[in-house]
Write an enzyme that holds these catalytic residues in place. Structure first.
Site, PDB file in Angstrom:
ATOM      1  NE  ARG A 130       0.171   1.606   4.498  1.00 32.41           N
ATOM      2  CZ  ARG A 130       0.926   2.527   5.089  1.00 32.41           C
ATOM      3  NH1 ARG A 130       1.499   3.470   4.391  1.00 32.41           N
ATOM      4  NH2 ARG A 130       1.111   2.508   6.390  1.00 32.41           N
ATOM      5  CD  GLU A 229      -2.960   7.682   9.181  1.00 33.06           C
ATOM      6  OE1 GLU A 229      -1.752   7.907   9.063  1.00 33.06           O
ATOM      7  OE2 GLU A 229      -3.413   6.744   9.855  1.00 33.06           O
ATOM      8  NE  ARG A 233      -2.469   5.529   3.936  1.00 33.05           N
ATOM      9  CZ  ARG A 233      -2.278   5.176   5.200  1.00 33.05           C
ATOM     10  NH1 ARG A 233      -2.670   4.005   5.638  1.00 33.05           N
ATOM     11  NH2 ARG A 233      -1.703   6.009   6.035  1.00 33.05           N
ATOM     12  CB  CYS A 281       1.071  10.054   9.645  1.00 30.92           C
ATOM     13  SG  CYS A 281       2.084   9.559  11.052  1.00 30.92           S
ATOM     14  CB  THR A 283       5.577   7.839  10.735  1.00 26.03           C
ATOM     15  OG1 THR A 283       4.228   7.487  10.446  1.00 26.03           O
ATOM     16  CG2 THR A 283       5.659   8.471  12.106  1.00 26.03           C
ATOM     17  NE  ARG A 290       2.974  -2.538   7.707  1.00 21.51           N
ATOM     18  CZ  ARG A 290       2.431  -3.755   7.701  1.00 21.51           C
ATOM     19  NH1 ARG A 290       1.503  -4.078   6.826  1.00 21.51           N
ATOM     20  NH2 ARG A 290       2.813  -4.660   8.580  1.00 21.51           N
ATOM     21  NE  ARG A 320       2.832  -3.494  11.741  1.00 25.90           N
ATOM     22  CZ  ARG A 320       2.037  -2.570  11.204  1.00 25.90           C
ATOM     23  NH1 ARG A 320       0.807  -2.879  10.868  1.00 25.90           N
ATOM     24  NH2 ARG A 320       2.472  -1.351  10.982  1.00 25.90           N
ATOM     25  CD  GLU A 325     -11.882 -14.501  12.956  1.00 26.36           C
ATOM     26  OE1 GLU A 325     -12.821 -13.774  13.288  1.00 26.36           O
ATOM     27  OE2 GLU A 325     -11.232 -14.322  11.904  1.00 26.36           O
TER      28      GLU A 325
END
Length: 373
Positions: A130, A229, A233, A281, A283, A290, A320, A325
């Protein structure tokens, strides 16, 4: 006297809403905002309102002021914010991204420059890349005006309707969305929702859900989020580990959307020589990219997640856990993505991710042998 007091209080409130007011208490004491937003810097720009959408330094720092858990703690309300509050933003950006004050950013979306791919026997479930893109002349999500948000949506939905071939698809506005459509988007894990406290305090959920929506192509491999955001995106994804193919489609998709927007309204994506593609943002500045895969690493899991984290640091990737669920780590599947955003081209970062995953998988098999798995 009570009335006079009340009146002066109201005036004070109005003044603070318009300008940034006096130097605040920054609750996120360990954030980059706490470190770099000094009283001197605050006082120098506290009365500035940006031209594009009247953003202030107080609005930019709202999350660091309101919460005690921010690492960065600042958002831009428009491209002007990065210029008008440069003394603050530059210091934060340089520290976060580890770049020098004179650094320039170069973008490169040429998929043919990527060498190799993830090895065929690596247990990769899926690949997703993305980026964010914002149009010059409109506010970014924290500061965008109601009308600008509606204009961005109209512009984007028109531009998206002109996509052809494998990129062609449909735009679904969040406002007035049919329940069956909403459920389908939830099932596909495409829907973004309101209620994130950070985004709310940062000003990104004003007038929800107006002006927001989701586009996806027929194959559900090319997606756009509008006015989340960032104004857009852009996401390319598919099952399996063909990272190069996913990147190639992303590059084609970004170009097609950009060309369509330019033909439609003469607008371009906001791109800075110093900071690359502008994002709300800091960052995400630079590539805003990403690139990630979901991959099984049973050997590393057995050897220890702390060791995996340390190894990923060396390989410039970020691991990560993938959420099951119940919200816990599901067995041995990890989301591995590029760590950097700014100071490297898109091609470089995708290459780093491919090479990192291949290295981790090679080592994983050694660990499996060691543990007799």
């Amino acid at each position: 006297t009570k009335l006079i007091l009340l009146d002066s209080l109201l005036q004070e409130v109005q003044r603070v809403t318009i300008m940034s007011g006096e130097f605040p208490v920054i609750k996120s004491a360990h954030s980059l905002v706490a470190k770099h937003v000094t009283k001197e810097r605050w006082d120098a720009v506290k009365d500035i309102e940006t031209k594009t959408c009247g953003f202030t330094l107080a609005k930019a720092c709202a999350c660091a002021i309101e919460f005690d858990n921010q690492h960065c703690g600042i958002y831009a309300g428009d491209w002007d914010s990065y210029k008008d509050f440069a003394e603050v933003f530059d210091a934060i950006i340089q520290e976060y991204h580890g770049i020098s004050a004179t650094a320039k950013h170069t973008s490169d979306m040429d998929a043919s420059k990527i060498t190799g791919n993830i090895v065929a026997d690596a247990p990769v479930h899926s690949t997703r890349i993305r980026v964010g893109r914002n149009l010059d002349g409109f506010g970014l999500s924290p500061g965008i005006t109601k009308q600008q948000r509606i204009d961005v949506e109209k512009l984007m939905s028109n531009a998206l309707s002109k996509l052809s071939g494998d990129l062609a698809g449909k735009y679904y506005p969040l406002a007035g969305m049919d329940e069956a459509v909403r459920q389908q988007l939830v099932d596909d894990h495409f829907l973004f929702v309101s209620g994130d406290r950070n985004l709310t305090v940062a000003g990104m959920e004003r007038d929800w859900p107006e002006g927001r929506g989701i586009f996806h192509n027929d194959a559900k491999s090319f997606l756009l989020w509008v006015n989340e955001e960032d104004q857009t995106r852009i996401i390319s994804m598919q099952q399996g580990g063909d990272v190069k193919g996913v990147f190639e489609r992303l590059a084609r998709g970004i170009k097609a959307v950009g060309d369509s927007v330019k033909a439609e309204a003469g607008k371009e994506f906001a791109l800075s020589e110093q900071y690359g593609y502008i994002h709300s943002c800091p960052t995400n500045l630079g590539t805003g990219m990403r690139a990630s895969v979901h991959v099984d690493l049973p050997g590393w899991t057995k050897e220890g997640v702390d060791k995996l984290n340390a190894r990923c640091e060396v390989l410039c990737v970020q691991p990560r856990g993938t959420r099951g669920e119940s919200g816990g780590q599901t067995g041995c599947t990890y989301d591995i993505s590029n760590k950097h955003r700014l100071g490297y081209s898109e091609v470089q970062l995708v290459q780093v991710m491919i090479d990192g995953v291949n290295t981790l998988w090679k080592e994983d098999q050694e660990w499996q042998k060691k543990h007799g798995m």
